[in-house]
Enzyme design. Structure first.
Site, PDB file in Angstrom:
ATOM      1  N   ASP A 114       0.826  -1.209   0.000  1.00 63.05           N
ATOM      2  CA  ASP A 114       0.000   0.000   0.000  1.00 63.05           C
ATOM      3  C   ASP A 114       0.865   1.265   0.000  1.00 63.05           C
ATOM      4  OD1 ASP A 114      -2.680   0.659  -0.178  1.00 63.05           O
ATOM      5  OD2 ASP A 114      -3.120   0.479   1.960  1.00 63.05           O
TER       6      ASP A 114
ATOM      7  N   ASN B   7       0.323   7.957   5.010  1.00 64.78           N
ATOM      8  CA  ASN B   7       1.622   7.459   5.500  1.00 64.78           C
ATOM      9  C   ASN B   7       1.500   6.265   6.449  1.00 64.78           C
ATOM     10  OD1 ASN B   7       0.453   9.151   7.353  1.00 64.78           O
ATOM     11  ND2 ASN B   7       2.376  10.111   7.989  1.00 64.78           N
TER      12      ASN B   7
ATOM     13  N   GLU C 175      -6.793   8.163  -0.782  1.00 58.47           N
ATOM     14  CA  GLU C 175      -6.893   7.509  -2.091  1.00 58.47           C
ATOM     15  C   GLU C 175      -5.547   6.918  -2.515  1.00 58.47           C
ATOM     16  OE1 GLU C 175      -7.493  10.602  -1.244  1.00 58.47           O
ATOM     17  OE2 GLU C 175      -6.881  12.076  -2.774  1.00 58.47           O
TER      18      GLU C 175
ATOM     19  N   VAL D 132      -2.493  20.803   6.536  1.00 55.92           N
ATOM     20  CA  VAL D 132      -3.136  21.988   7.106  1.00 55.92           C
ATOM     21  C   VAL D 132      -4.184  22.582   6.154  1.00 55.92           C
ATOM     22  CG1 VAL D 132      -2.747  24.356   7.924  1.00 55.92           C
ATOM     23  CG2 VAL D 132      -1.234  22.497   8.678  1.00 55.92           C
TER      24      VAL D 132
ATOM     25  N   GLU E 276      -5.589  16.269  13.033  1.00 61.99           N
ATOM     26  CA  GLU E 276      -4.173  15.887  13.158  1.00 61.99           C
ATOM     27  C   GLU E 276      -3.500  16.304  11.869  1.00 61.99           C
ATOM     28  OE1 GLU E 276      -2.578  14.900  15.582  1.00 61.99           O
ATOM     29  OE2 GLU E 276      -4.092  14.198  16.982  1.00 61.99           O
TER      30      GLU E 276
ATOM     31  N   CYS F 246       4.320  13.083   9.990  1.00 55.73           N
ATOM     32  CA  CYS F 246       3.888  14.444  10.302  1.00 55.73           C
ATOM     33  C   CYS F 246       4.697  15.106  11.397  1.00 55.73           C
ATOM     34  CB  CYS F 246       2.426  14.388  10.717  1.00 55.73           C
ATOM     35  SG  CYS F 246       2.160  13.187  12.025  1.00 55.73           S
TER      36      CYS F 246
ATOM     37  N   GLY G 139      -3.159  21.524  14.544  1.00 51.63           N
ATOM     38  CA  GLY G 139      -4.377  20.769  14.830  1.00 51.63           C
ATOM     39  C   GLY G 139      -5.074  21.107  16.118  1.00 51.63           C
TER      40      GLY G 139
ATOM     41  N   GLU H 287      -5.157  12.500  19.872  1.00 53.79           N
ATOM     42  CA  GLU H 287      -5.403  11.075  19.672  1.00 53.79           C
ATOM     43  C   GLU H 287      -4.657  10.310  20.752  1.00 53.79           C
ATOM     44  OE1 GLU H 287      -4.597  10.540  15.278  1.00 53.79           O
ATOM     45  OE2 GLU H 287      -6.771  10.270  15.346  1.00 53.79           O
TER      46      GLU H 287
HETATM   47  P1  NAD Z   1      -4.228  15.566   2.464  1.00 50.10           P
HETATM   48  O1  NAD Z   1      -4.598  16.718   3.304  1.00 50.10           O
HETATM   49  O2  NAD Z   1      -3.983  15.794   1.032  1.00 50.10           O
HETATM   50  O3  NAD Z   1      -5.385  14.443   2.517  1.00 50.10           O
HETATM   51  C1  NAD Z   1      -5.790  13.872   3.748  1.00 50.10           C
HETATM   52  C2  NAD Z   1      -7.129  13.203   3.555  1.00 50.10           C
HETATM   53  O4  NAD Z   1      -8.147  14.194   3.399  1.00 50.10           O
HETATM   54  C3  NAD Z   1      -7.231  12.303   2.319  1.00 50.10           C
HETATM   55  O5  NAD Z   1      -7.948  11.140   2.668  1.00 50.10           O
HETATM   56  C4  NAD Z   1      -8.005  13.160   1.336  1.00 50.10           C
HETATM   57  O6  NAD Z   1      -8.709  12.402   0.384  1.00 50.10           O
HETATM   58  C5  NAD Z   1      -8.940  13.886   2.269  1.00 50.10           C
HETATM   59  N1  NAD Z   1      -9.480  15.154   1.746  1.00 50.10           N
HETATM   60  C6  NAD Z   1      -8.912  16.019   0.879  1.00 50.10           C
HETATM   61  N2  NAD Z   1      -9.717  17.084   0.690  1.00 50.10           N
HETATM   62  C7  NAD Z   1     -10.817  16.895   1.448  1.00 50.10           C
HETATM   63  C8  NAD Z   1     -11.995  17.657   1.697  1.00 50.10           C
HETATM   64  N3  NAD Z   1     -12.213  18.843   1.111  1.00 50.10           N
HETATM   65  N4  NAD Z   1     -12.913  17.172   2.565  1.00 50.10           N
HETATM   66  C9  NAD Z   1     -12.702  15.990   3.197  1.00 50.10           C
HETATM   67  N5  NAD Z   1     -11.608  15.232   2.990  1.00 50.10           N
HETATM   68  C10 NAD Z   1     -10.669  15.673   2.138  1.00 50.10           C
HETATM   69  O7  NAD Z   1      -2.997  14.877   3.194  1.00 50.10           O
HETATM   70  P2  NAD Z   1      -2.061  13.704   2.672  1.00 50.10           P
HETATM   71  O8  NAD Z   1      -1.212  14.269   1.566  1.00 50.10           O
HETATM   72  O9  NAD Z   1      -2.863  12.491   2.439  1.00 50.10           O
HETATM   73  O10 NAD Z   1      -1.149  13.436   3.955  1.00 50.10           O
HETATM   74  C11 NAD Z   1      -0.043  14.203   4.270  1.00 50.10           C
HETATM   75  C12 NAD Z   1      -0.374  15.253   5.295  1.00 50.10           C
HETATM   76  O11 NAD Z   1      -0.948  14.640   6.437  1.00 50.10           O
HETATM   77  C13 NAD Z   1       0.850  15.964   5.795  1.00 50.10           C
HETATM   78  O12 NAD Z   1       0.587  17.339   5.929  1.00 50.10           O
HETATM   79  C14 NAD Z   1       1.095  15.351   7.154  1.00 50.10           C
HETATM   80  O13 NAD Z   1       1.800  16.151   8.053  1.00 50.10           O
HETATM   81  C15 NAD Z   1      -0.295  15.082   7.611  1.00 50.10           C
HETATM   82  N6  NAD Z   1      -0.302  14.038   8.644  1.00 50.10           N
HETATM   83  C16 NAD Z   1      -0.594  14.386   9.937  1.00 50.10           C
HETATM   84  C17 NAD Z   1      -0.558  13.437  10.951  1.00 50.10           C
HETATM   85  C18 NAD Z   1      -0.872  13.800  12.381  1.00 50.10           C
HETATM   86  O14 NAD Z   1      -1.214  12.905  13.146  1.00 50.10           O
HETATM   87  N7  NAD Z   1      -0.767  15.040  12.792  1.00 50.10           N
HETATM   88  C19 NAD Z   1      -0.243  12.117  10.634  1.00 50.10           C
HETATM   89  C20 NAD Z   1       0.039  11.788   9.309  1.00 50.10           C
HETATM   90  C21 NAD Z   1       0.003  12.759   8.328  1.00 50.10           C
END
Ligand code: NAD
Length: 485
Positions: A95, A154, A180, A231, A251, A285, A455, A459
């Site tokens: 994955d 991740n 996705e 963010v 988060e 993150c 955030g 959690e």
């Molecule tokens: P992303 O923000 O692009 O997507 C996160 C999720 O939100 C995906 O499932 C996406 O399909 C969904 N999404 C996107 N737009 C949306 C909307 N308008 N409404 C509802 N859902 C929506 O993030 P990513 O690229 O998948 O992951 C990387 C980011 O996640 C990095 O910024 C990382 O720091 C953060 N992250 C944070 C933590 C934490 O616990 N703080 C842990 C892991 C990753």
């Protein structure tokens, strides 16, 4: 991919796998080779409706079960995950591309930890009794109702469990949408929970991009949204949830500081910097991507860092000797390459790495820049890849101010042998999850989450219970009611 743990359809709803091929196909690409290994379909409006309706319908009966009964199911699921750790780790590696050396140790097992921990707490969730002379107040800790979980790519198994376990322990039901980019693992979590005895509809998984997430977040039946993501996404989801006054946990991303004082144990500090920048190829993150090193030990630190980074075993993630895998996909690799070019162009000194690896798949070299200044793009923006920025500093006061000069506030770490200083510095840093002489530990017993733009909510730990439940307060009068007329 033919693998024993491969999910058999795109969605898991009301206790069973469900397919709807009318949804947009989402290719699942194995990051180590670039090959397509599976296809899932994004949820159509009919699938979204089915998942939300199932979650809503199952919630009251689930909440009426005793906490001990709910907890037993979660703990049974934890046991099944541990028994199948190897095959679930292979799936996680397919994955995400993360090496088996990591997935065997961290992913399914941390999901199992969450199910075990919250399964253990479920039977002890109570309100309190507040005596008021003859009268009294009692409180009831109640479930919120139907929760939506949305994941980043991740840690797909861990995120599915970190959200699902506390939500279910409190008597909520959940519709979870994985990223996705990594759609497979959450389906296995749902399957195993049901094998462990979870009633149909309590934990559902649907696939899709942002618009499926948005459809879930804006549905009036949903009481809470827990998002792990960036963010910018967090701001959109928070605003959408606010329209109906829904509860949220966010988060989000970070640009966390790791501060190394002159008196630190250099090997430990270098180890912390490696863990906090190169684990999961930097796609974490809470990473300490701004490594502030006090001037007295700077060159020694950089020399050991370059030497030890050279020991990374970059290669086939299925080989347990591999310690550094590819980026999750081509897009993320190109984003990170763009930041590496910016680092070079803005005048940072390249210590090691700095390019794509000459092999198939989305591999980048672990990269260290020194002489990074606070205004450089690589010191200000979250990169989410294996790019470490080393910055110099002279005094404690200076480094604390510079460390805090960011919109983010997820994590922070300090390496020093002076414990008074360690606690003072941590006390002055604006971050939610902090480390002293360590970096990036995330045990389920400890609260995890950020401040500022990183955030809201927490959690893990007992804190997560507060974010998946609410308190009803009941005043009980023993005497007569006095009224003015
Ligand atoms: P992303 O923000 O692009 O997507 C996160 C999720 O939100 C995906 O499932 C996406 O399909 C969904 N999404 C996107 N737009 C949306 C909307 N308008 N409404 C509802 N859902 C929506 O993030 P990513 O690229 O998948 O992951 C990387 C980011 O996640 C990095 O910024 C990382 O720091 C953060 N992250 C944070 C933590 C934490 O616990 N703080 C842990 C892991 C990753």
């Amino acid at each position: 991919m033919t693998h024993p743990a491969q999910p058999t359809a795109s969605h898991f709803i009301n206790g069973e796998y469900v397919e709807d091929t009318a949804g947009t196909p989402i290719p699942v690409i194995y990051a180590a080779t670039g090959e397509q290994i599976a296809t899932v379909h994004a949820a159509t409006p009919a699938i979204v409706e089915k998942a939300l309706a199932s979650g809503k319908a199952a919630q009251k009966a689930w909440a009426k079960m005793s906490g001990t009964e709910r907890g037993r199911i979660l703990r049974r699921a934890a046991d099944i995950i541990r028994e199948r750790n190897h095959e679930l780790s292979v799936l996680e590696t397919y994955d995400t591309g993360k090496p088996m050396q990591e997935t065997l140790a961290v992913d399914a097992t941390s999901g199992a930890d969450a199910l075990e921990y919250f399964g253990g707490l479920a039977g002890s969730l109570t309100g309190e009794h507040i005596p008021l002379g003859e009268d009294w107040v009692y409180t009831i800790r109640e479930a919120l109702g139907l929760c939506v979980g949305i994941g980043a790519w991740n840690y797909p198994t861990q995120i599915a469990c970190w959200k699902g376990a506390p939500a279910l322990a409190c008597g909520n039901t959940m519709v979870f949408k994985p990223s996705e980019a990594t759609p497979l693992c959450a389906l296995k979590v749902a399957e195993i929970l049901h094998e462990a005895g979870l009633p149909a509809g309590v934990y559902n998984v649907v696939q899709g991009m942002g618009e499926v997430g948005a459809a879930l977040v804006t549905d009036p039946r949903v009481d809470k949204v827990s998002l792990t993501g960036s963010v910018p996404t967090g701001k959109k989801v928070y605003a959408a949830a606010a329209a109906d006054m829904k509860h949220v946990t966010m988060e989000l991303g970070g640009k966390s500081p790791m501060i190394v004082f002159d008196d630190a144990d250099i090997e430990n500090a270098v180890g912390g910097a490696i863990n906090g920048n190169f684990y999961s190829s930097g796609q974490v993150c809470s990473n300490g991507t701004r490594v502030f090193v006090q001037k007295g030990i700077k060159e020694k630190f950089l020399a050991r860092l370059a030497e030890r980074t050279g020991n990374a075993v970059i290669g086939d993630p299925m080989d347990e000797a591999t310690s550094f895998g590819p980026m999750v996909n081509e897009n993320q690799m190109n984003i990170v390459l763009g930041y590496i070019e910016k680092g070079k162009a803005e005048g940072a000194r390249l210590i090691c790495g700095g390019a794509r690896c000459d092999m198939p798949g989305w591999y980048l070299q672990p990269t260290v820049f020194a002489d990074v200044t606070d205004d450089m793009t690589i010191a200000r923006e979250e990169i989410f890849g294996p790019v470490m920025s080393v910055l110099d500093f002279e005094t404690e006061e200076e480094v604390v101010a510079r460390a805090n000069d960011t919109e983010f506030g997820l994590s922070a770490g300090v390496f020093t042998r002076d414990f008074t200083r360690a606690h003072r510095v941590i006390g002055n840093l604006e971050a939610g999850s902090c480390f002293i002489n360590s970096y990036n530990d995330a045990p389920v017993e400890a609260p995890f989450g950020g401040v500022k733009a990183s955030g809201v909510g927490r959690e893990n730990s007992k804190e997560a219970i507060k974010h998946f439940s609410q308190v009803k307060s009941v005043y009980v009068r023993m005497g007569d009611v006095e009224a003015a007329f």
